[in-house]
Design a protein around this motif. Structure first.
Motif, PDB file in Angstrom:
ATOM      1  N   TYR A  96      35.702 -31.530 -70.194  1.00 23.31           N
ATOM      2  CA  TYR A  96      37.056 -31.099 -69.886  1.00 23.31           C
ATOM      3  C   TYR A  96      37.926 -30.996 -71.126  1.00 23.31           C
ATOM      4  O   TYR A  96      39.113 -30.637 -71.027  1.00 23.31           O
ATOM      5  N   GLY A  97      37.367 -31.277 -72.276  1.00 24.19           N
ATOM      6  CA  GLY A  97      38.194 -31.148 -73.467  1.00 24.19           C
ATOM      7  C   GLY A  97      37.412 -31.387 -74.730  1.00 24.19           C
ATOM      8  O   GLY A  97      36.313 -31.955 -74.713  1.00 24.19           O
ATOM      9  N   GLN A  98      37.953 -30.924 -75.816  1.00 24.26           N
ATOM     10  CA  GLN A  98      37.356 -31.170 -77.128  1.00 24.26           C
ATOM     11  C   GLN A  98      38.477 -31.250 -78.141  1.00 24.26           C
ATOM     12  O   GLN A  98      39.413 -30.462 -78.110  1.00 24.26           O
ATOM     13  N   LYS A  99      38.370 -32.201 -79.024  1.00 24.19           N
ATOM     14  CA  LYS A  99      39.422 -32.425 -80.011  1.00 24.19           C
ATOM     15  C   LYS A  99      38.826 -32.653 -81.384  1.00 24.19           C
ATOM     16  O   LYS A  99      37.803 -33.308 -81.526  1.00 24.19           O
ATOM     17  N   GLN A 100      39.485 -32.119 -82.370  1.00 27.15           N
ATOM     18  CA  GLN A 100      39.147 -32.473 -83.735  1.00 27.15           C
ATOM     19  C   GLN A 100      39.870 -33.771 -84.061  1.00 27.15           C
ATOM     20  O   GLN A 100      41.084 -33.862 -83.957  1.00 27.15           O
ATOM     21  N   ILE A 101      39.116 -34.776 -84.426  1.00 23.76           N
ATOM     22  CA  ILE A 101      39.673 -36.097 -84.681  1.00 23.76           C
ATOM     23  C   ILE A 101      39.918 -36.269 -86.170  1.00 23.76           C
ATOM     24  O   ILE A 101      39.103 -35.836 -87.000  1.00 23.76           O
TER      25      ILE A 101
END
Length: 285
Positions: free
Chosen positions: A122-127
């Motif tokens: 449900y999501g993807q983030k650059q950390i």
DNA sequence: TGGATTTGACCAGA
DNA sequence: TCTGGTCAAATCCA
């Protein structure tokens, strides 16, 4: 099952008793199932294999519910259905949610992202300060059964092909097999282990893997009765769990117990040492 | 065509 | 104020 789980600190004596009863019941069912495998002709007067498998799953499900304090899957399912109906489709509500604090979490460093459960990304983030993005997954049964389990998957930065997988919350969804357990008898095979064919949750029992690297969800192993892929009992007992998971860290809220569990269930150990001594069972809190 | 994924927006919490 | 977690429309795919 949930060896990294930390039970709630305040567990009433009634719950402890119920927990023990559920585990003892599961043990008795497992014992009878073992007898069934050893000598199916001695089963007159005992429960059928289907009933035993159902009872085992039910016992473990109830035990987990007692430990985690979650409501029953049935109640969750009804509540989830209601909340889904109410969910506004307006764009203004996007991102409006309540963050889950002090949810039980544990992290796993694994060479594979497969864990036998069916997840929806449900999501993807650059950390920040991480080379690889973090992917967010929820249980595919979130809405139909109210399962609150989520996980976060992130490639480790050390260059190895390993993933840091953080599980948040435990699965409250019921595997399909609990409703309709299926035992398949392979009459044509002389293999003694080939009595039981079914699908298990677990990293080694996935038969299909998505080809795109970033598509990390398990798409095939949504439930135990999904007979698209069938493994034999021999496959089950010969699986070596130790290869897939290197470290497990159990956390509740902000405090983490660095458990570093080494999971190494060998086939022989499973066959010969699958003992459950009630007198040895203690609640460690 | 329906389910799964992508991706930008939004919000909570540190 | 910034970072990370979640939502949901858009898009992809079998």
């Amino acid at each position: 099952m949930g060896s990294a789980s930390a039970p709630p600190e305040t567990l009433s004596s009634n719950k402890k008793r119920a927990l023990i009863e559920e585990l003892v019941n599961g043990k008795h069912c497992a014992t009878q199932l073992r007898i069934l495998f050893n000598n199916s002709s001695e089963m007159s007067g005992r429960l059928s294999a289907q009933e035993l498998v159902h009872n085992i799953f039910t016992s473990f499900h109830h035990s987990l519910s007692l430990l985690t304090g979650v409501e029953s899957a049935e109640v969750s399912r009804i509540q989830a259905t209601d909340s889904r109906k109410k969910r506004p489709a307006s764009k203004e509500k996007r991102g409006c949610y309540k963050r889950r604090k002090a949810e039980q979490t544990w992290a796993v460093v694994s060479a594979t992202v497969e864990d036998g459960h069916a997840w929806r990304k449900y999501g993807q983030k650059q950390i920040l300060n991480s080379k690889h993005p973090r992917s967010y997954f929820r249980c595919t049964r979130k809405y139909d059964q109210g399962c609150r389990a989520t996980k976060q998957v992130q490639r480790t930065d050390d260059g190895s092909q390993t993933y840091q997988i953080t599980y948040i919350g435990t699965h409250t969804c019921r595997p399909d097999s609990v409703k309709t357990p299926q035992i398949i008898k392979d009459s044509e095979s002389s293999e003694p282990y080939n009595i039981l064919s079914k699908k298990l949750h677990g990293p080694h029992f996935n038969v299909k893997q998505t080809d795109k690297e970033e598509r990390t969800t398990t798409t095939t192993t949504s439930g135990l009765t999904d007979m698209d892929s069938v493994i034999t009992w021999k496959d089950i007992i010969s699986a070596d769990y130790g290869n897939a998971v290197s470290n497990v860290y159990s956390c509740t809220g902000t405090t983490c117990q660095n458990l570093k569990l080494d999971i190494a269930i060998k086939a022989a150990e499973f066959e010969d040492e699958f003992q459950f001594d009630e007198s040895e069972f203690r609640l460690a809190y």
